[in-house]
Design an enzyme around this catalytic site. Sequence first.
Site, short mmCIF file in Angstrom:
data_model
loop_
_atom_site.label_atom_id
_atom_site.label_comp_id
_atom_site.label_asym_id
_atom_site.label_seq_id
_atom_site.Cartn_x
_atom_site.Cartn_y
_atom_site.Cartn_z
N LYS A 80 9.44 0.07 4.28
CA LYS A 80 8.77 1.35 4.00
C LYS A 80 9.78 2.36 3.50
O LYS A 80 10.86 2.49 4.07
CB LYS A 80 8.12 1.85 5.29
CG LYS A 80 7.06 2.91 5.08
CD LYS A 80 6.53 3.43 6.41
CE LYS A 80 5.26 2.76 6.85
NZ LYS A 80 4.52 3.56 7.87
N VAL B 123 4.77 0.98 0.86
CA VAL B 123 5.10 -0.13 1.76
C VAL B 123 5.05 -1.45 0.99
O VAL B 123 4.12 -1.69 0.22
CB VAL B 123 4.12 -0.16 2.96
CG1 VAL B 123 4.51 -1.26 3.93
CG2 VAL B 123 4.09 1.18 3.67
N GLY C 153 0.83 -1.20 0.00
CA GLY C 153 0.00 0.00 0.00
C GLY C 153 0.86 1.24 0.00
O GLY C 153 2.07 1.18 0.22
N SER C 154 0.22 2.35 -0.28
CA SER C 154 0.94 3.62 -0.21
C SER C 154 -0.05 4.71 0.13
O SER C 154 -1.26 4.55 -0.06
CB SER C 154 1.66 3.93 -1.53
OG SER C 154 0.75 3.84 -2.59
N GLY C 155 0.49 5.79 0.66
CA GLY C 155 -0.35 6.93 0.99
C GLY C 155 0.17 8.13 0.25
O GLY C 155 0.60 8.04 -0.89
N TYR C 156 0.18 9.24 0.92
CA TYR C 156 0.60 10.50 0.35
C TYR C 156 2.11 10.51 0.10
O TYR C 156 2.60 11.00 -0.90
CB TYR C 156 0.24 11.57 1.39
CG TYR C 156 0.04 12.95 0.86
CD1 TYR C 156 -1.11 13.31 0.17
CD2 TYR C 156 1.02 13.92 1.07
CE1 TYR C 156 -1.29 14.59 -0.30
CE2 TYR C 156 0.85 15.21 0.61
CZ TYR C 156 -0.31 15.53 -0.07
OH TYR C 156 -0.47 16.80 -0.53
N THR C 157 2.84 9.92 1.04
CA THR C 157 4.30 10.07 1.03
C THR C 157 5.05 8.76 0.84
O THR C 157 6.08 8.72 0.18
CB THR C 157 4.75 10.65 2.41
OG1 THR C 157 3.90 11.73 2.74
CG2 THR C 157 6.18 11.11 2.38
N LYS C 158 4.56 7.68 1.48
CA LYS C 158 5.37 6.46 1.56
C LYS C 158 4.75 5.30 0.80
O LYS C 158 3.54 5.26 0.63
CB LYS C 158 5.52 6.06 3.04
CG LYS C 158 6.25 7.08 3.87
CD LYS C 158 6.01 6.89 5.36
CE LYS C 158 4.88 7.74 5.86
NZ LYS C 158 4.38 7.39 7.17
N ASP D 102 -3.57 12.46 12.18
CA ASP D 102 -4.25 11.75 11.09
C ASP D 102 -4.69 10.41 11.66
O ASP D 102 -3.88 9.52 11.89
CB ASP D 102 -3.27 11.56 9.92
CG ASP D 102 -3.96 11.01 8.69
OD1 ASP D 102 -5.15 10.65 8.80
OD2 ASP D 102 -3.32 10.91 7.64
N1 LIG Z 1 3.72 -2.69 8.63
C1 LIG Z 1 2.78 -2.70 7.70
N2 LIG Z 1 2.22 -3.86 7.31
C2 LIG Z 1 1.26 -3.88 6.36
N3 LIG Z 1 0.80 -2.79 5.72
C3 LIG Z 1 1.31 -1.61 6.05
C4 LIG Z 1 2.32 -1.49 7.06
N4 LIG Z 1 2.62 -0.19 7.18
C5 LIG Z 1 1.85 0.47 6.31
N5 LIG Z 1 1.06 -0.37 5.62
C6 LIG Z 1 0.09 -0.02 4.58
O1 LIG Z 1 0.69 0.90 3.69
C7 LIG Z 1 -0.11 2.09 3.58
C8 LIG Z 1 0.80 3.30 3.44
O2 LIG Z 1 1.64 3.46 4.58
P1 LIG Z 1 1.69 4.83 5.40
O3 LIG Z 1 0.31 5.09 5.94
O4 LIG Z 1 2.79 4.80 6.36
O5 LIG Z 1 1.99 5.85 4.23
P2 LIG Z 1 1.66 7.42 4.16
O6 LIG Z 1 2.24 7.92 2.88
O7 LIG Z 1 2.09 8.07 5.44
O8 LIG Z 1 0.09 7.43 4.12
P3 LIG Z 1 -0.84 8.67 4.47
O9 LIG Z 1 -0.60 9.67 3.40
O10 LIG Z 1 -2.20 8.03 4.42
O11 LIG Z 1 -0.46 9.12 5.83
C9 LIG Z 1 -1.00 2.11 4.82
O12 LIG Z 1 -2.23 2.67 4.56
C10 LIG Z 1 -1.11 0.65 5.22
O13 LIG Z 1 -2.30 0.09 4.69
#
Ligand SMILES: Nc1ncnc2c1ncn2[C@@H]1O[C@H](COP(=O)(O)OP(=O)(O)OP(=O)(O)O)[C@@H](O)[C@H]1O
Length: 498
Positions: free
Chosen positions: A171, A157, A150-155, A283
Amino acid sequence: MRRRKTAVAAGCCLAFLLGTLLNLLFIPGSEHPPPPSEELPPSPPGAPLYPPEEEIGGGQAALARQIRERYEEVLRYRQHRAAAAGRRPLRPRERRLMDLAPPRTSAEQPGPRGRAAAGPWAGASAELSLEPPLLGCRDIRDVSGVQYLGSGYTKAVYKAVLNRTLAVALKAVDFGGHDIAHCVRQFSSLGDCYRLAAYKIVKEMILLQRLRHANVLQLYGYCYQDSNDIPDTLTTITELGSPLEMIQLLQTSWEDRFRICLSLVRLLHYLAHSPLGSVTLLDFRPRQFVIVDGELKVTDLDDASVEESSCTSNSDCFMEFPARNFTLPCSVEGRCQSMNEKRNLYNAYRFFFTYLLPHSAPPSLRPLLDKIVNATGELHWGIDETAAQLERVLNLYKSGEYLQNTTRVPKAEYRRVPEAHIPDENYRCWPSYHHKGCLLSVFDVNEAIEICDSYSQCKAFVLTNQTTWTGRQLVFFKMASNHIVPDPDKITYVKVTD
Ligand SMILES: Nc1ncnc2c1ncn2[C@@H]1O[C@H](COP(=O)(O)OP(=O)(O)OP(=O)(O)O)[C@@H](O)[C@H]1O
């Protein structure tokens, strides 16, 4: 994004997957050693290691300011440790804290690179006392089973299996993500935009290390490696979870949904009393959490904060949510009282409790559960009281006390057949622990009888030797008892009268 999905779909070719992963995470194949952390001494106040704003024009100054702000935030979290340790002077190793400094410009980079073990921010490696021993770059060189999670705005995984044994989450900054794209569009500097985004991971890494709790995801280690164009890109290695799917959760048993709420409340109780102070999750969407062995754990901590809002009057302590607003008291010290804790609690109510707690709960627990939902929805209770009430529900449920108020007069008679099992004759019920049969948890045989009495389809049930997380026994309910087979681990009860 397309590149990532294509790679995952290809699936069969490990080398290709690994290559793609390294590419995507910007982990280089090269063994190019990062600069030695010793060469990044602590900068004296007023001499930051990033370009002074006044020397940079327009947009670049804004970007430098943002990098500085994130850098300073990271320092604040790290300095908490020195404060907690009695404000003693930093030892040389701890002074590597300044390894976290934003990168120097290429002109400022010190001469030959000396050490392969640590990156410029990786002085952290000497400081993060992770147990069992920290995983690092060498551990993620031999990965298999790479899978995009998965991924969000920044990262972004990924799941990966290290040494064919340990499944972990990797990550890293998502180069195809919104954060980087937006920044590069604005500032045209991939390297600096990377640093800005990577500070979120550094912050998360420090918080994961500082906030040790059963419901905080475990940090196993990290790796700094150069990419083709960017030095010292960071990848964190953490415990693997599965993304929290609300729709899926709504289909599970009350017992499992209660477990999610209980683990969330235990987490929020810890965060309210953490070694860093009261931590709020700015968040708080369900996607910030994952499930590990049925427990909820927080994974995304880049938006966590310990700052309690300052105020001069109550009106400064206004909390706005889509459906409700609250005004909290302003303390004599000029801080909004318990704002961090209450923000977490209301979010727990609106995203979790209201959906997961009362729905299909044992009827005798409903009044208490409704009280918990109402009190948190109105912010009448703090986290201590909420946690105590949820623990009370757990005790009532585990001890079977919740059954004592109900009148339990069996309607049918049952014949006990020890060491026996009915392999077939399944029917479906909801919510079942088995997708083809009716497998429910019970406190004791009387509760199983009560359940069987209440289903016209039920003609027998089989007590298994399996238990749920609360220690309740799992029971298969059956629609007939024509074919009973010996099984030393099970006891069958057959309905003899209706
Ligand atoms: N340890 C993990 N095991 C399984 N899935 C994970 C794990 N860590 C993160 N994820 C998945 O990866 C996605 C993205 O990770 P994360 O939320 O850290 O990114 P982000 O860019 O900060 O997202 P946001 O912009 O939503 O804050 C998460 O929504 C989650 O579903």
